[in-house]
Design an enzyme around this catalytic site. Structure first.
Site, mmCIF file in Angstrom:
data_model
loop_
_atom_site.group_PDB
_atom_site.id
_atom_site.type_symbol
_atom_site.label_atom_id
_atom_site.label_comp_id
_atom_site.label_asym_id
_atom_site.label_seq_id
_atom_site.Cartn_x
_atom_site.Cartn_y
_atom_site.Cartn_z
ATOM 1 C CB VAL A 18 -0.971 -0.003 1.210
ATOM 2 C CG1 VAL A 18 -1.754 1.306 1.270
ATOM 3 C CG2 VAL A 18 -1.927 -1.186 1.122
ATOM 4 C CE LYS A 30 -7.410 -3.942 8.581
ATOM 5 N NZ LYS A 30 -7.221 -4.330 7.222
ATOM 6 C CD GLU A 33 -13.151 6.728 3.029
ATOM 7 O OE1 GLU A 33 -13.716 7.805 3.239
ATOM 8 O OE2 GLU A 33 -13.713 5.624 3.188
ATOM 9 N N GLY A 41 -11.223 -0.833 1.905
ATOM 10 C CA GLY A 41 -10.227 -0.489 0.878
ATOM 11 C C GLY A 41 -10.547 0.757 0.081
ATOM 12 C CB ILE A 98 -15.814 1.305 -0.643
ATOM 13 C CG1 ILE A 98 -15.807 0.047 -1.524
ATOM 14 C CG2 ILE A 98 -17.205 1.910 -0.587
ATOM 15 C CD1 ILE A 98 -16.742 -1.046 -1.028
ATOM 16 C CD GLU A 130 -5.583 -7.459 7.313
ATOM 17 O OE1 GLU A 130 -4.908 -6.779 8.076
ATOM 18 O OE2 GLU A 130 -6.058 -7.004 6.261
ATOM 19 C CG ASP A 142 -9.864 -7.203 8.053
ATOM 20 O OD1 ASP A 142 -8.901 -6.435 8.156
ATOM 21 O OD2 ASP A 142 -10.714 -7.120 7.145
ATOM 22 C CE LYS A 193 -11.363 -4.117 6.575
ATOM 23 N NZ LYS A 193 -11.337 -5.181 5.577
ATOM 24 N N GLY A 207 -6.515 -4.736 -1.651
ATOM 25 C CA GLY A 207 -5.596 -4.575 -2.783
ATOM 26 C C GLY A 207 -4.873 -3.246 -2.665
HETATM 27 N N1 HSE Z 1 -7.472 -8.362 4.491
HETATM 28 C C1 HSE Z 1 -8.415 -7.341 4.216
HETATM 29 C C2 HSE Z 1 -9.532 -7.935 3.367
HETATM 30 C C3 HSE Z 1 -7.738 -6.201 3.502
HETATM 31 O O1 HSE Z 1 -9.392 -9.056 2.903
HETATM 32 O O2 HSE Z 1 -10.558 -7.294 3.196
HETATM 33 C C4 HSE Z 1 -8.446 -4.910 3.651
HETATM 34 O O3 HSE Z 1 -8.616 -4.530 4.964
#
Ligand code: HSE
Length: 443
Positions: A18, A110, A134, A139, A141, A195, A206, A210, A307
Site C-alpha cells: 500500500v 483499522k 478512509e 479499501g 470504497i 492480512e 478484520d 471495520k 488490494g
Molecule cells: N485483508 C483485508 C480484506 C484487507 O481481505 O478485506 C483490507 O482490509
C-alpha cells in the site's frame, strides 16, 4: 511577483504494497493534484523496515528514517501517513507522536483505530489536527467520506455489508468453483488480499475492526471493538454452501450494526442472504456496504475492498483533504460528545436460522430433534434431508457414515430460544459433531 504556496510535506511510514502504491500514485497524479489544491504534495520522509528493498518506486531525494516515531515528530513534515499496521507497537507510538507534535495523521490502520480511536481522536482534536482513516474500512470504497459528508443530513438506522475481501473471495471460490477452503485462502494470500496473519480475515476480526469504526460513525458512539460479536467463516463447509444454493441463498461474512430496543447490535457473522439480493450478488474480493438513512433511504456502496491500488486511492484522498485544509472531527462529532456504546443482548435478536445437523440414522432421532425445537417454540419452515458430504460433519472429525444431513430453516425466532434448543439437541446424542447454525439476514 507571485509567491508559490508552500507544499504540504508528508512522511510515510510503512512501504509495503500500500505504501509503495501511495508513492506511485503521488508521482503519477502529483501535477493534477497540485492543480486541484493550488499547492504541491511533497513526500519529504519515509520509514520502513528494509531500506534496500526494491519497491518499484524511486526514493531519491526523500529522507530515510529508520525509526517511524522520529519521522512522525520530524519538523520536516506537516502530515504523517501511517501504513505500518497493528494496534500497538511502532504504529501506535508513531501516530501518538505525530499527534503530540501537532501533525495531521492519515492512516489505513483499522486495528489501531478500533482499539484506540477514541483516545487518538481526543488527541487530534486537542491539537486541532486531522486524523483521517478512509482506507481503514473497505479499501477503495469511500464509505467514511460518504457517512461523514454526503449522509450528514441523515440519522443512520442500520449499516451492514461485506467488509472482508478475503472471506468473500474464499466463499465465492468455494461456491462457484467448488474450491477447498485452504486452496481459496492460499489464492487470496497470493493476490495480496489477506492480512499478514490471515486468521484475522477468516476469524472475522478484520471485519469486526471495520464494523467497530462504522458503528461509531453511524451512531455517534465511542469505538468499542470488544463489544462487537465476532464469528468467522472457519466452520463453513461446502455442505453449507451447497445447501444454501439449493435453498436460494448465498453465504456471506457480514458485518451488521443497528440500533435495537436493548442497545446497539453490532456483529460479524456468516449469514445466509438471498442469492438475488444486491449483497448476495457481490462476489470475489469486492466489498459492499449498505447504509440505511432516514432521509436518503437505502444506499449501497460496492467496490474493491482490498488490494494495494484501491487502498492507496483512499489514502491519497485523505492526504488531499488534509492539504485542502479540511480538519473534520475524526468521528464526525466531537470526541467528548461520543456516547458510550451500549451493547444489545444478542439473545434477543429475532430472525430466521439455517441449521444443519449430521443426524445418526436411527429411529426416534428426528422426533427428538423436532421435539426440542417445539419445546422452545422454534417453528420450522422447512426440513430437507441431504446426502452427506465427506466434509460435512463440522467442526469435529466424526465419521460421516451412518449419518444423514438434515437442513432445517426456521421461521423467525428469538436467538436465545434456538441456542437453548440446539444445546439440548447436541447433548441428546442424536447428532455427530456440532450443529451448524447460521443466521438468515433480512435485507
Ligand atoms: N485483508 C483485508 C480484506 C484487507 O481481505 O478485506 C483490507 O482490509
Amino acid at each position: 511577483m507571485s509567491i508559490e504556496p508552500s507544499p504540504m510535506r508528508i512522511g510515510i511510514a510503512g512501504l509495503g504494497t500500500v505504501g509503495s502504491a501511495v508513492l506511485a500514485n503521488l508521482r503519477l497524479h502529483g501535477d493534477r493534484l497540485a492543480l486541484v489544491l493550488g499547492r504541491r504534495i511533497e513526500v519529504t520522509g519515509v520509514s520502513a523496515r528494509a531500506r534496500k528493498k526494491d519497491r518499484g518506486v524511486p526514493l531519491d531525494g526523500i529522507e530515510w528514517f529508520d525509526d517511524p516515531v522520529k519521522l512522525a515528530a520530524s519538523p520536516k513534515i506537516d502530515t504523517f501517513v501511517e501504513l505500518i499496521g497493528g494496534a500497538e507497537g511502532p504504529a501506535r507510538a508513531a501516530v501518538e507522536a505525530a499527534l503530540a507534535a501537532g501533525k495531521h495523521v492519515v492512516t489505513a490502520n483499522k486495528a489501531l483505530l478500533a482499539r484506540h480511536g477514541f483516545e487518538l481522536a481526543k488527541a487530534a482534536e486537542a491539537k486541532h489536527v486531522a486524523l483521517l482513516f478512509e482506507a481503514s474500512v473497505a479499501g477503495g470504497i469511500p464509505v467514511i467520506k460518504t457517512m461523514r459528508e454526503a449522509l450528514i443530513g441523515n440519522e443512520i438506522k442500520r449499516v451492514y455489508g461485506i467488509l472482508n475481501g478475503t472471506c468473500n473471495f474464499i466463499l465465492t471460490k468455494m461456491q462457484e468453483e467448488g474450491s477447498a477452503f485452504e486452496a481459496a485462502l492460499a489464492e487470496a494470500q497470493a493476490m495480496g488480499y489477506a492480512e499478514a496473519d490471515p486468521a484475522f480475515d477468516i476469524g472475522g476480526q478484520d471485519a469486526a475492526h471495520k464494523l467497530a469504526l462504522l458503528t461509531s460513525l453511524a451512531f455517534g458512539t465511542r469505538v468499542a471493538i470488544d463489544e462487537i460479536h465476532c464469528e468467522g467463516i472457519e466452520h463453513i463447509r461446502r455442505a453449507d454452501i451447497e445447501a444454501a444454493d439449493e435453498l436460494g441463498y448465498r453465504i456471506k461474512l457480514l458485518g451488521v450494526a443497528l440500533k435495537t430496543e436493548t442497545g446497539i447490535e453490532a456483529r460479524v457473522n456468516p449469514a445466509m442472504v438471498p442469492k438475488d439480493s444486491a449483497i448476495g450478488e457481490v462476489s470475489g474480493v469486492t466489498n459492499a456496504i449498505e447504509i440505511e438513512g432516514d432521509f436518503v433511504g437505502d444506499l449501497l456502496l460496492v467496490g474493491p475492498g482490498a488490494g494495494a491500488k484501491a487502498t492507496a486511492s483512499s489514502v491519497v484522498s485523505d492526504i488531499v483533504d488534509v492539504a485542502r485544509g479540511d480538519c473534520m472531527k475524526p468521528f464526525i462529532i466531537p470526541a467528548a460528545k461520543l456516547k458510550a456504546h451500549k451493547k444489545a443482548t444478542l439473545g434477543s435478536h429475532k430472525g430466521a436460522y439455517y441449521v444443519r445437523l449430521s443426524v445418526h440414522d436411527r429411529p426416534g432421532a428426528l422426533a427428538s430433534i423436532a421435539g426440542r425445537m417445539a419445546a422452545h417454540e422454534v417453528s420450522l419452515e422447512s426440513i430437507v434431508q441431504r446426502r452427506p458430504r465427506a466434509d460435512a460433519v463440522a467442526p469435529t472429525k466424526a465419521s460421516a457414515s451412518g449419518v444423514m444431513q438434515l437442513v432445517l430453516i426456521t421461521h423467525d425466532t428469538v436467538e436465545a430460544a434456538i441456542r437453548r434448543a440446539i444445546k439440548l439437541i447436541e447433548q441428546d446424542g442424536n447428532i455427530a459433531g456440532r450443529a451448524q447454525v447460521i443466521r438468515i439476514e433480512k435485507l
